[in-house]
Each structure stands twice: as C-alpha cells, then as structure tokens.
Scaffold this motif. Structure first.
Motif, mmCIF file in Angstrom:
data_model
loop_
_atom_site.group_PDB
_atom_site.id
_atom_site.type_symbol
_atom_site.label_atom_id
_atom_site.label_comp_id
_atom_site.label_asym_id
_atom_site.label_seq_id
_atom_site.Cartn_x
_atom_site.Cartn_y
_atom_site.Cartn_z
ATOM 1 N N GLU A 143 28.276 44.610 -14.422
ATOM 2 C CA GLU A 143 27.346 44.872 -13.319
ATOM 3 C C GLU A 143 26.583 46.175 -13.547
ATOM 4 O O GLU A 143 25.469 46.336 -13.074
ATOM 5 N N TYR A 177 17.349 48.629 -15.867
ATOM 6 C CA TYR A 177 18.344 48.165 -14.895
ATOM 7 C C TYR A 177 19.490 49.162 -14.798
ATOM 8 O O TYR A 177 19.938 49.551 -13.710
ATOM 9 N N ARG A 185 18.509 52.278 -13.067
ATOM 10 C CA ARG A 185 18.374 52.022 -11.623
ATOM 11 C C ARG A 185 19.748 51.929 -10.957
ATOM 12 O O ARG A 185 19.956 52.466 -9.868
ATOM 13 N N PHE A 186 20.707 51.286 -11.625
ATOM 14 C CA PHE A 186 22.049 51.117 -11.032
ATOM 15 C C PHE A 186 22.770 52.459 -10.964
ATOM 16 O O PHE A 186 23.445 52.766 -9.972
ATOM 17 N N TYR A 225 21.559 54.349 -8.134
ATOM 18 C CA TYR A 225 22.126 53.798 -6.902
ATOM 19 C C TYR A 225 23.526 54.359 -6.668
ATOM 20 O O TYR A 225 23.878 54.783 -5.554
#
Lengths: 297, 618
Positions: free
Chosen positions: A218, A250, A253-254, A257
């Motif tokens: 993930e 990605y 970005r994760f 987060y």
C-alpha cells in the motif's frame, strides 16, 4: 482463523511482566490491582514522608513521633483499574487484498487484551467499519482471554469504512477511563479525512493510541503497465497506465499523507504509529507501546 | 501515382496485427486496491470518461495505421507523377522564349516556376528511363542528350536561361517528337507559358504532356511592331510606325515615350482595350509618330504600364538612317504625260530620282532601286529587282494579266481591299475613277488592293523577297485620277514600298531579335543607351541577334528588338479543375513522396508519443 495463529504462548508469557501505564496522572475512581507510582488510600503500606501543613493530620504516625520526635505520615499504595478499549477495524480493506493486515490487527488486539486482563483491567473490544459495534462487553480477569481469542478469531471483515461515523458513536463513560487502542488502516473513500476524524479522540476521557496498519504494497504498489484498479470496498474502478514515475509520485503522495496524519495526532497528544505487516510482530509490539508510553515494566 | 518498388507493398501486412489488436484488444489486468484515492490524485487526465477513452483508442488506432501506411509508402517508393515506369525515354522541352521571363506578383519568372514544376517530376521518373533536355525560343536547342544521370538533367535544367527572342513551339515540338520516337515508347513534357499549347496529344509511341506555367492574370504592354519610313513627298522627313499591344483583363493605360538621343520628343498616353470581336475592339494601338532627328542619332521608345509583367518588350532602339534618294528607272515605249507629271512631282522633293528609258535600251546600265514598266514588259524578268508595272500588256514573269480589248473598261467606283496597306496611304480610293486595261490574276504572292467590276486592277506583293506592284489602268484614259493628288501619291507609295527592303537593308536597319544576318567582322558591339557598349567576339558569316539594343559590326550598324505579339500578348494560365495533371493542380504532393512520407512517419510517431506516452518514463 485458527486460534494458534492469534495466540502465541511464548510471546504472551513475556507480556506477564509488563503492565499498562498512563502518561499522566488521572483521577481514577475504580481501584484495581495494578500498583502505580501514585499514593492512594489502600491498606498496603508504601513509605513514610515528612508531614506538611497540607497533609491530613490524621495520617500522622504518632508512634514514630514518639520515638523520633518528628512528624511523619504514612503513605499507602494506590492500586488502579484501567479500562482498556480496543477498537478493531473490520472493514473489507483490512482483509483484502492484503489479508496479512487482518491477522496482524487481531494479534495486536489479542496481545493487548491479554496484557490488560492479566493486570486485572477491564477490557472492551469494539469493531468498526461503516458503524461501531461492541464485540465484547467489558471483561475483567485473565480467565476471559479464551473468550476474547475465540471471538476475535471468528470476526469477519466486510463493509465500507466510515471512520467518522464509527468514532462518533464511541463514547466511553467517565467510569470507563483508561486507554483506547484504535487498530485500523484508516483508509476509506477519503483517507485525508482521517486526521480530522481523529480529533474526536481529544474529547474522550481516555488516552488514545492509534496503530495504523498497512501493507508494504500500500505504500508502494507492485503493479505497473496498463491496469484496471478497483476499490475492494466501493467496487469503483479506474484504468491507469502506471509507470515508475507514477509509482514514485504515488509513494510520495502516500508518505505525505502519513506524515500529515502523524503530525495531526502529535499536536492532539494522540499516540500514532505506522505498522507495516512486514515487520517482526513482537519487536514492533513492544517498541510501539513503549514508545507511546503505554507500557511499563 | 505509382510505386517504384511495388513488391515492398507486402509490408502493408503489418496492418493485420494493428487491426487485430484494435478489434481484439487485451483487457488490462484487474488489480484490487484498498483505496483509489491516491491513484485518483496522480493525474486528472487519467480520470477520463468512457467516450474520451474510446476516442483516444480510435485515435491511437488511426495513428498506428497511418504510421504503417506512411512507412510502407516510403519503402515502396511512392511516386505521384505521370507514369513513367513503362517509358523508355522522356524529352523535357522547356520554353525559353522572352515571355518566360515574365514575372508574377512574387517576382518569380515563368522559367523559375517551370524548374520548380519539373524538379519533382524528374525525381519521380523511373531510374531506367532516359531523359533528354531541350529548350527553345525561335530555334530548339538540345541541352542534354538521352541520359540516365539525373544530376546532369538537373544541371541542364539549371542552365536554361530566357532570351529576348520570340518562340516557335511548333518546330521545337516536332523535333522533340522525333527525338522521343528514337527511344519509344516515350513522352514529351512540354513546359511553356502559352495557353494555346496546353492541349496534350498522343501518338502511337510518343505522348506529349504540356504543363502550363503562365501567369493566371497577366498584365503586360509592349511594342509589337515598328517601322521607320520616309514621309511621301517630304524630303528627308521620317515617321515611325509603332504598334503597342497589351494583354490584360481590363483596358490598360499605357504610356509611350519616344526620345532622340536621350531627349524626350513625344509622349503618348494610350488606353488599350481588350480584344473583342463582337465590339471590334483590339488589344493594340497603332501610331504614326513624326521624327525630327538627324542621321545617326539614336531613337528610343519606351512603354510603361502599371503591373507590367514582361520588361523585354518595353524598350526599342533604332538609329535614324542616312537619307538617300531612291532611283527609279521608268521604261516606257511611249511616255504618258500624266505619269511623267506624277513622277516629276514626287521627284521634285529630291527623295526620288527618276530616269527615263525605252524598251530598246533594256536593260540599262544602271537598273536603279526600282524599275517601272509602263505598257511594256521584258522577255526576261529581272531577278531581285523591285518592279512597278503600269498597264501590263500581258502576262510575263510574275505578272498575270488578261488585257481588256478596246479602250478598256471605265471603273467609276473602286473597291479597296485593304485601305490600310502602305501603298494606299493618303490615296482617296473612294474618289478615284479609272479605266481598267487588264484583269489581273491574283496569286499567293500578289494580293489585290483595288478590285473593279471584272476583277483586280491593282495587285501588290512579294516574290522571292522582291516587292512587285501591278496597276492595270490607263491614267490618260481615266476620268478622275491623273489630276488628283492620289496618282502621284500612289506612284510615290509604290516606289517607297517596293524599295523599302532595299532602303532598310542599308546601315541602320532594324531587326527582330533572333534574326540571323550576314555580317563581316571579328566582334559585335552591343549598346543600350545610356550604358556603355559591350563588345563580344564573333566568328563566321552569320550572326544571330540575340539581344535588345543597338549593334555594330565594323561599319555596319543596326538594332534589334523583340517586336513579337506572341510574346507580348501573355496568355492567362487556364486551370482546368477536372485536369488532375500535376502541372495544372500545382499540388506540392507530387513527384517522389518518400521525403514527405518519412517526415509524416516521424511526425506521426512524435504525435503518438506525445499523446499517449508523454507521461511514461522508461
């Protein structure tokens, strides 16, 4: 799921020497069996100290005054009882497509429940997906570990994630103060809303520990090329052409987060830790709880 | 359109997998994820609707097909040109006459456009086809014999230059056909600006393709005729006959300037209309300009018009010739007083000297410039001597006359066939009444000028480059002729007209460019006032006058000018929309399309990469 997969006797045996502690002194009405550094009104003598004008004069040890001609008061052990709330995410994203997350989540829950029951704390097990559900009524005593184990082994994951709705319904009563553990991947239709949702924890009369369970895939998906992605919870699909650059974006970005989430929890005195399933469970468990000051030896 | 390597068209089978992949495309792998939120945020462009995805897929398919087709076309060597694969030879015939120097609005000459047209065509010719390059103006010229060397062909085409000479396409086409027939089957590519030559023809083995490179809407004015002549009955005075023609869709304002030794002596503002048979308007203007100048001075004419496309026909230079009296020998058995009176009248000015002779003295020691046979004809016709025959007694030499018995036939009313003929200048034909003594027979060389009831009574023409005038009437028996001014005028005109070639061949003669004349000298000196003269070496007896200006070889002087209606009257290019030949359409996609296809292939690949792979990092 087999009980053996959740229950590691050796690991749990090592937990016998541990106990929970609170980061700050709290007024606890329930008296339990766990000794704390605080002094209380139990019959168990703990120590002497000089009398001060603010002490209750009835606590003066007159015998000692007669012998030493100094005023001392006797202090006693305070034995506290915590209420340990374990909130388990049972949304479908915990079981699919990375089932290891569910196993890790339940093992953490079992370990926490065992630790609490061993220390004569009350343990409540709740699960949430699109709504909050009480899985086990408050239990006390180590004899209940078996029922906890059985119940968690039979827990099925399903449904969409609605963290906001679920945590809104979690209202621990004042007599159930203690520690709350939230075990979740915090992923849903809008993961960025998780930080805002966790603000609710500041209103709870408990210390909150968030264990963010994630699969390494993930953090960085192991797919590339032309793919059709579908959300296991909502069933929504997206066609994408993924390249290394896309995966790098990605991942960035994760990570942002996760950093935002950790920063948000830090400012609200909510302990937050990211737990990826590829890490050693025992080391991670002890390290996480020690780092968050939820554990003492 | 054809392919040089048609076998390589098999590469078009590469379209099969493209089409198959389009029809039976592989579905993308289905991957479950816990949330799509982070993927959605990667790029908004990925969140495209279904119709946009289908459109992009169709676009990708079309781009792939075009890419394959462009590659196959380049491999198979696509040629868009008249098919030359089956030809053994091609003759490229380029018009290099003066009109090919006409410039369009962009300043390009017709020859430039011809080269641009021919270059891609040559590139598209099969390597096995031989090419011969010719150019022509008045005479055809072979620049490159049959050759397989394309670079030599291009060099030959580059070497073509226009000359201020009128063109003669018929001779050149005939020669081109013959040369093409040597290696038949063959084609002749005729590149010209003449609209009349646009029709193509095909014989058994030789095909003639004409490519018109004319200006679509030409505007041009130029001097198309010029003559210096002496005014009758005026000693030493000259006048210039000038014809200015114009080619335009609307009436054109033209300025004509005449200068003598650089001094402007006459200025005429003309409006030249458009030729129309219905309204009897012509596209030319004729002027008679009196000249006040001395022998040896330079006369120059210049024509100016707005938007003039061709400069070569705008200027004309001439030298004012030296005056010399014309010597006429009058041979008569019995002198006619009226004729004597008329000859004395025109001799009085000193321009014409008349000498009397009798048939018994024939031939005299000095024949003069012209001989007047009056009522008598020699048995042996004098060769190369202009002659005027009055009252022919019968047929002799070029004269064909049937005498009318008796005193002749009075003619009250004459019919002038060509009143504008120089012979009838100033003659009031409608007022003349004569007595016809013979009926003249016209021929190909002698045309009738006056016609009576029984037939022609005055004819004029040329025979073996010698002018002859025959008048079949008796002045002494005519009612209204002897005492009118028309008779001495008629005789004076006849003497001047018949001796015109003799006087004009004297120093100071004016020629057309392209004329070949006999000259003796090692160099020819050309001058265009006010520029300095240029001397060019020459050899041989014959010299082609290929420049506009004044020339001088030794003591011989003269001038040369274009003076050609066919060159001045530029014909508009006729574009037939149904004509798909390259020369008419002017499409840039012609000739060898390999560079186009390769560029197209590259652009397609770039477009495809930008549209569909610009986000990819490999």
């Amino acid at each position: 799921m087999a009980d053996e997969e959740l229950f590691d006797p050796d690991f749990l045996a090592r937990l016998r020497t541990l106990f929970f502690k609170l980061r700050r002194r709290r007024l606890l009405t329930k008296k339990g069996s766990q000794q704390t550094r605080a002094v209380g009104a139990t019959r168990e003598f703990k120590d002497y100290r000089h009398y001060t004008s603010r002490d209750d004069f009835r606590a003066i040890d007159w015998r000692l005054f007669a012998r030493l001609e100094k005023l001392f008061i006797r202090i006693f052990e305070e034995i506290q009882e915590y209420h340990v709330h374990i909130l388990i995410d049972r949304s479908l994203s915990m079981a699919e497509p990375h089932p290891r997350k569910r196993v890790t989540e339940l093992r953490i829950a079992v370990a926490l429940a065992y630790l609490a029951l061993m220390n004569q704390h009350r343990v409540s097990v709740l699960s949430f997906a699109d709504e909050l559900r009480t899985e086990l009524q408050p239990l006390r005593g180590q004899g209940h570990i078996h029922s906890v184990l059985q119940h968690l082994a039979a827990l099925e994951c399903g449904g969409d994630s609605d963290l906001e709705r679920s945590l809104r319904r979690f209202r621990p009563s004042r007599d159930r103060r203690g520690i709350a553990f939230i075990l979740s991947d915090l992923l849903g239709p809008n993961p960025d809303d998780a930080a805002e949702t966790l603000r609710r924890a500041t209103t709870w009369p408990v210390e909150t520990h968030v264990i963010h369970l994630l699969d390494p895939r993930e953090l960085r998906p192991d797919v590339d090329g032309e793919v059709q992605l579908y959300d296991v919870e909502s069933g929504e699909t997206r066609r994408l052409s993924l390249t290394k650059r896309e995966l790098d974006r990605y991942e960035t970005r994760f990570q942002r987060y996760l950093e935002d989430l950790a920063q948000s929890c830090l400012t609200r005195q909510v302990d937050y830790v990211t737990w990826t399933t590829d890490l050693a469970f025992e080391t991670m468990f002890l390290g996480v709880l020690s780092r968050g000051s939820a554990l003492a030896q | 359109m054809h392919f040089q390597a048609p076998a390589l068209l098999l590469w078009s089978l590469a379209l099969v997998p493209v089409v198959a992949l389009f029809l039976f495309r592989r579905r993308p792998r289905r991957v479950p994820v816990t949330t799509l939120a982070f993927f959605k945020s990667l790029s908004k462009s990925y969140q495209e609707s279904a119709w946009l995805r289908r459109l992009k897929r169709l676009l990708a398919f079309l781009l792939a097909c075009l890419t394959v087709l462009a590659g196959v076309g380049a491999l198979a060597h696509l040629i868009v040109a008249p098919a030359s694969g089956s030809l053994h030879s091609i003759v490229i015939l380029v018009d290099a006459s003066a009109s090919m120097a006409a410039t369009d609005a962009e300043g390009r000459t017709r020859l430039d456009e011809a080269r641009e047209l021919i270059d891609p065509l040559v590139a598209g010719v099969s390597p096995a086809t031989r090419i011969l390059v010719m150019s022509y103006d008045r005479r055809p010229q072979i620049l490159l014999p049959h050759s397989l060397d394309r670079r030599a062909v291009r060099r030959a085409l580059e070497s073509i230059a226009t000359r201020p000479v009128a063109g003669d396409p018929e001779k050149a086409l005939e020669l081109a056909r013959r040369l093409a027939a040597v290696r038949a089957p063959a084609a002749v590519w005729h590149v010209t600006d003449r609209a009349g030559a646009s029709a193509s023809s095909q014989s058994d083995d030789v095909t003639v393709e004409t490519f018109n490179v004319g200006i679509p809407n030409p505007v041009n004015a130029g001097i198309t005729a010029f003559e210096l002549r002496h005014l009758p009955l005026e000693n030493g005075r000259l006048e210039a006959f000038v014809e200015v023609s114009a080619a335009a869709e609307e009436p054109l304002d033209v300025t004509l300037e005449m200068s003598v030794d650089g001094t402007l002596v006459a200025l005429r503002e003309l409006t030249i209309g458009v030729a129309d048979e219905a309204t009897e308007t012509t596209n030319r203007a004729r002027l008679l300009l009196p000249i006040e100048g001395r022998t040896g001075e330079t006369l120059s004419l210049a024509v100016r018009a707005e938007g003039d496309a061709l400069a070569l026909d705008n200027a004309l230079y001439a030298r004012i010739p030296e005056f010399r009296a014309i010597r006429a020998v009058w041979v008569r058995p019995d002198p006619d007083p009226f004729t004597r009176l008329a000859l004395a009248a025109i001799s009085g000015a000193g321009e014409i000297e008349c000498f009397e002779s009798t048939p018994a003295e024939w031939p005299p020691a000095d024949l003069g410039d012209v001989v007047i046979f009056d009522g008598w004809l020699p048995d042996e016709w004098p060769e190369e001597l202009p002659a005027i025959v009055l009252r022919p007694p019968g047929s002799r030499g070029p004269v064909r006359a049937a005498p009318i018995p008796g005193d002749g036939l009075p003619i009250d009313r004459l019919r002038a066939i060509d009143q504008e003929h120089p012979l009838l200048y100033g003659v009031a034909s409608e007022r003349v009444a004569v007595t016809q003594t013979a009926v003249l027979e016209t021929s190909s060389s002698l045309a009738p000028l006056w016609v009576g009831r029984m037939g022609p009574l005055m004819v004029a023409g040329e025979r073996d480059r010698t002018r002859i005038v025959v008048m079949a009437f008796a002045p002494e028996k005519s009612e209204r002729l002897p005492l009118l001014a028309s008779y001495p005028l008629l005789l004076g005109n006849a003497i001047l007209w018949t001796t015109q070639s003799a006087t004009s061949s004297s120093p100071g003669s004016n020629f057309r460019t392209g004329d070949v004349i006999e000259l003796a000298g090692d160099a020819i000196e050309w001058s265009v006032p006010p520029e300095a003269p240029v001397s060019l070496p020459r050899s041989g007896e014959l010299t082609e006058l290929d420049r506009i200006g004044l020339w001088k070889v030794g003591e011989t002087r003269g001038s040369a000018a274009l003076r050609s209606r066919s060159e001045t009257l530029l014909e508009p290019r006729v574009i037939d929309p149904d004509d798909d030949r390259l020369g008419s359409t002017g499409s840039p996609l012609r000739g060898d399309l390999r560079p186009w296809l390769l560029w197209t292939l590259l652009i397609l690949l770039l477009v495809e990469a930008w549209l569909f792979h610009r986000r990819g990092v490999f």
